[in-house]
Design an enzyme around this catalytic site. Sequence first.
Site, PDB file in Angstrom:
ATOM      1  N   LYS A   1       0.851  -1.200   0.000  1.00 32.74           N
ATOM      2  CA  LYS A   1       0.000   0.000   0.000  1.00 32.74           C
ATOM      3  C   LYS A   1       0.885   1.248   0.000  1.00 32.74           C
ATOM      4  CE  LYS A   1      -4.024   1.910   2.524  1.00 32.74           C
ATOM      5  NZ  LYS A   1      -4.924   1.692   3.689  1.00 32.74           N
TER       6      LYS A   1
ATOM      7  N   SER B   1      -9.807   1.428   2.506  1.00 32.42           N
ATOM      8  CA  SER B   1      -8.944   2.205   1.651  1.00 32.42           C
ATOM      9  C   SER B   1      -7.833   1.417   0.949  1.00 32.42           C
ATOM     10  CB  SER B   1      -8.313   3.346   2.462  1.00 32.42           C
ATOM     11  OG  SER B   1      -7.460   2.837   3.472  1.00 32.42           O
TER      12      SER B   1
ATOM     13  N   SER C   1      -9.877  -0.863   6.720  1.00 31.33           N
ATOM     14  CA  SER C   1      -9.323  -0.700   5.372  1.00 31.33           C
ATOM     15  C   SER C   1      -8.595  -1.897   4.777  1.00 31.33           C
ATOM     16  CB  SER C   1      -8.394   0.508   5.327  1.00 31.33           C
ATOM     17  OG  SER C   1      -9.178   1.675   5.250  1.00 31.33           O
TER      18      SER C   1
HETATM   19  N1  GLN Z   1     -13.408   3.775   6.059  1.00 29.41           N
HETATM   20  C1  GLN Z   1     -12.676   4.100   7.249  1.00 29.41           C
HETATM   21  C2  GLN Z   1     -12.219   5.540   7.200  1.00 29.41           C
HETATM   22  O1  GLN Z   1     -12.460   6.149   6.217  1.00 29.41           O
HETATM   23  C3  GLN Z   1     -11.492   3.184   7.421  1.00 29.41           C
HETATM   24  C4  GLN Z   1     -10.258   3.681   6.819  1.00 29.41           C
HETATM   25  C5  GLN Z   1      -9.053   2.879   7.173  1.00 29.41           C
HETATM   26  O2  GLN Z   1      -9.138   1.829   7.810  1.00 29.41           O
HETATM   27  N2  GLN Z   1      -7.900   3.420   6.815  1.00 29.41           N
HETATM   28  O3  GLN Z   1     -11.656   6.061   8.123  1.00 29.41           O
END
Ligand code: GLN
Length: 428
Positions: A30, A105, A129
């Site tokens: 990532k 994400s 994410s």
């Molecule tokens: N959807 C969640 C957020 O927007 C999780 C994001 C993540 O785990 N980085 O914060």
Amino acid sequence: MSANLNTLITEMSREANSTGPLDDRRVAVKDNICTADVPTTCASNMLETYVPPYDATVVRHVLDAGGTLIGKANMDEFGMGSTTETSAFGPTRNPVDPSRVPGGSSGGSAAAVASGAADLALGSDTGGSVRNPAAFCGVVGIKPTYGLVSRYGLVAYANSLEQIGPIGATVADAAMLLDVISGPDRHDATSVAAGANTAYAEAANGNVEGMTVGVPDDLLEGASPGVAAVFADAMAKLEAAGATVTDIAIEGLEHAVAAYYVIAMSEASSNLARFDGVRYGMGSPESGDWNEQYAAVRSAGFGTEVTRRILLGTFALSAGYQDRYYRQAQSARAWLGREFDDAFASVDLIASPTMPTTAYELGTSLDDPLQLYIADANTVPANLANLPAISVPGGDDGGLPVGIQFMAPQFEEGRMIRAASAVEAATS
Ligand code: GLN
């Protein structure tokens, strides 16, 4: 295929340092995890030209274990999102159905594995994410216990919530990558020795004989009929394999999304204050005083969702509002942790659908951020309570993958890996 799906922001080729369990395995990372001499952009214009001088600890572990790095995976900007559509470099498409999002994400990481572009991938999970895109793309994702994996070299979004986690095509693959990346690190004071060097890959044996799995009502509430049916079927298969599945009540789950977003945005507003265009990435404009420059660089560098969160987080921490929002959220977080402790006195694992629905159509969800936040209801509790969780494919709804989530007590990753492999064995 991978080029069309836009899974990788930067392609790279770094050979292993030595041989090990990842020999000949291609790993995608990532793009918020630092790679020496290779851009690490967090999918943001702000860091478009940032090239870290060092490797994250997890990257070193992968190279030491025989893995080859093939590229930096697309993501929501700074990890803020659930669809990979907030990336400054365009959305990633879901390999199962390219008209759909891959989730987020860590959408590029999950799509790289699902499409076969990579054998394995690293993502980060602040509130789901790793598990959300694993569920939407039909692969396996693990969010480790807070502290099991070093965060050294992970660009911070919300430090107290996040962990780097593995993504694989099978439970055994994801578990093996967890074996490789877990362990204490002197560069991360929050990393711990407990549970490290456990043979996670060996736990992928499908043995759930005598295990008790609790299902909280609150985590079924939002599920679509199709997702609920796949989940019920997976629970029936677990019972057939020797587990007991039982209803369980956990107080406080209804406050998890609100508590999560207040804490995550507060931490984000503080973490992202360092991006002034002077030290990393984007250069600063020529003229104006410091305040004008700071405002100009940040307005140009951050996208809409990141800007929204910095503003809301700053508000939640400001004098007069801190008690009402930030401290309340911390109390809810502590409460939820105690409720999970109580629950794990009577069950070995907690199960739910990972996501309430299957993957969305591209371009349909960003207009309603609140709806996206609510869809994190089943994933954020593990982050708030510092628990490990896994998402494993449980079947499909109209051809789109449905993920089953298991949460375990802290450092009991092996237990949830066993249950996930039982679901995997029964469905494939
Ligand atoms: N959807 C969640 C957020 O927007 C999780 C994001 C993540 O785990 N980085 O914060």
